[in-house]
Design a protein around this motif. Structure first.
Motif, short mmCIF file in Angstrom:
data_model
loop_
_atom_site.label_atom_id
_atom_site.label_comp_id
_atom_site.label_asym_id
_atom_site.label_seq_id
_atom_site.Cartn_x
_atom_site.Cartn_y
_atom_site.Cartn_z
N LYS A 58 0.85 -0.76 0.24
CA LYS A 58 0.40 0.41 -0.40
C LYS A 58 0.91 1.05 -0.01
CE LYS A 58 -3.50 2.31 2.72
NZ LYS A 58 -4.30 2.62 4.37
N ARG A 59 1.95 0.75 1.18
CA ARG A 59 2.92 2.30 1.25
C ARG A 59 3.52 2.55 -0.50
NH1 ARG A 59 3.75 4.36 6.26
NH2 ARG A 59 1.96 3.33 7.88
N LEU A 60 4.26 1.57 -0.86
CA LEU A 60 4.60 1.81 -2.86
C LEU A 60 3.92 1.75 -3.13
CD1 LEU A 60 7.41 -1.44 -1.92
CD2 LEU A 60 7.21 1.69 -1.05
N ASP A 61 2.50 1.53 -3.02
CA ASP A 61 1.55 2.26 -4.35
C ASP A 61 1.42 0.92 -5.08
OD1 ASP A 61 -0.66 3.12 -6.08
OD2 ASP A 61 0.89 4.30 -6.76
N ALA A 62 1.68 -0.15 -4.72
CA ALA A 62 1.93 -1.56 -5.59
C ALA A 62 0.77 -2.13 -5.22
CB ALA A 62 3.11 -2.13 -5.71
N LYS A 63 0.67 -3.30 -5.95
CA LYS A 63 -0.42 -4.73 -5.60
C LYS A 63 0.02 -5.50 -5.04
CE LYS A 63 -2.81 -8.02 -8.57
NZ LYS A 63 -3.70 -8.62 -9.60
N CYS A 64 -0.44 -6.24 -4.09
CA CYS A 64 0.72 -7.23 -3.31
C CYS A 64 0.00 -9.00 -4.50
CB CYS A 64 -0.10 -7.52 -2.18
SG CYS A 64 1.49 -6.40 -0.75
N GLU A 65 0.42 -9.39 -4.11
CA GLU A 65 -0.01 -10.85 -4.89
C GLU A 65 0.68 -11.90 -4.17
OE1 GLU A 65 1.07 -11.37 -8.97
OE2 GLU A 65 -1.02 -9.71 -9.84
#
Length: 252
Positions: A58-65
């Motif tokens: 969330k803090r890296l503005d990334a989607k987690c898989e």
């Protein structure tokens, strides 16, 4: 002109000038290690590590898989690029640091022996000689048991995941199990399957857990380290921690 552009592109690529795309971050995890990572009844991955990983993304503005992986295949899977980070109660050790890099510390990981309540067993060669002790494959507990006990008369039995260890402990095929203290306390001893068992002896010296990363992903390590530091500084880490523990798992 096309030849010049191609040469420039190749030169930039060779020099690492192209930033990697971290809009999606894949974390490998072994979902048999509650409260750090496990599966809810609906099949969803849950746990302290899962929440930490989702917050980092969330803090890296990334989607987690999330990619499920047996623990003994965690480092090989990371190196084979099956996922980008190993987030599964992975303790930092000199041996592992020869193969991969690690993020900043996530929490401490003390080790304890578990046996039947009232058992005289202790985490020593003298006490365990002739006994069977279960450990998870690829864990620091396996390394410790093999180096200190297996060559001195202790039967060290390895399992693909921690749930299998507890199954054999419950069935009586094992005399004891060696694993992370927090995991054993909350993921076994305080659950119905842990009734009749207790810690045996004092904790063994181990280390701290962090996210395993590939050595050439320096940019991802920098991003994750900053996210962890910011989470600790702004209180988010404590908020997540309080969902699972009533004590400080981070330590000094």
């Amino acid at each position: 002109m096309k030849k010049l552009a191609l040469c420039v592109a190749l030169a930039l690529a060779a020099g690492g000038a192209y930033a990697k795309d971290w809009s999606t971050i894949r974390f490998g995890t072994d979902a048999s290690y509650a409260p750090f990572e496990s599966k809810a009844p609906d099949g969803k991955l849950v746990g302290f590590d899962i929440d930490l990983g989702n917050e980092i993304c969330k803090r890296l503005d990334a989607k987690c898989e999330w990619v499920e992986q047996d623990f003994d295949g965690m480092i090989p899977g990371l190196k084979a690029k099956k996922f980008d980070g190993a987030l599964s109660a992975l303790t930092v050790t000199p041996q592992r640091e020869q193969q991969i890099a690690f993020s900043a510390k996530l929490y401490n990981t003390p080790t304890r022996l578990v046996a039947k309540k009232g058992s005289p067993l202790l985490p020593t060669v003298q006490s365990l000689r002739g006994k069977s002790v279960g450990v998870e494959q690829g864990s620091i507990q396996e390394t410790y048991a093999r180096q200190n006990w297996a060559t001195k008369g202790v039967n060290v039995i390895t399992y693909q995941n921690q749930d299998q260890v507890y199954l054999d402990l419950n069935s009586g095929r094992l005399d004891a199990a060696l694993q992370d203290e927090v995991q054993a306390a909350l993921g076994f001893l305080k659950t119905p399957r842990g009734v009749g068992f207790a810690f045996a002896g004092q904790e063994l010296p181990t280390g701290a857990a962090a996210i395993g990363l590939r050595k050439d992903d320096d940019d991802l390590k920098s991003k994750i380290d900053k996210a962890i530091a910011d989470m600790i500084k702004d209180g988010t880490y404590k908020k997540i921690e309080s969902k699972y523990f009533d004590f400080d798992v981070y330590g000094s």
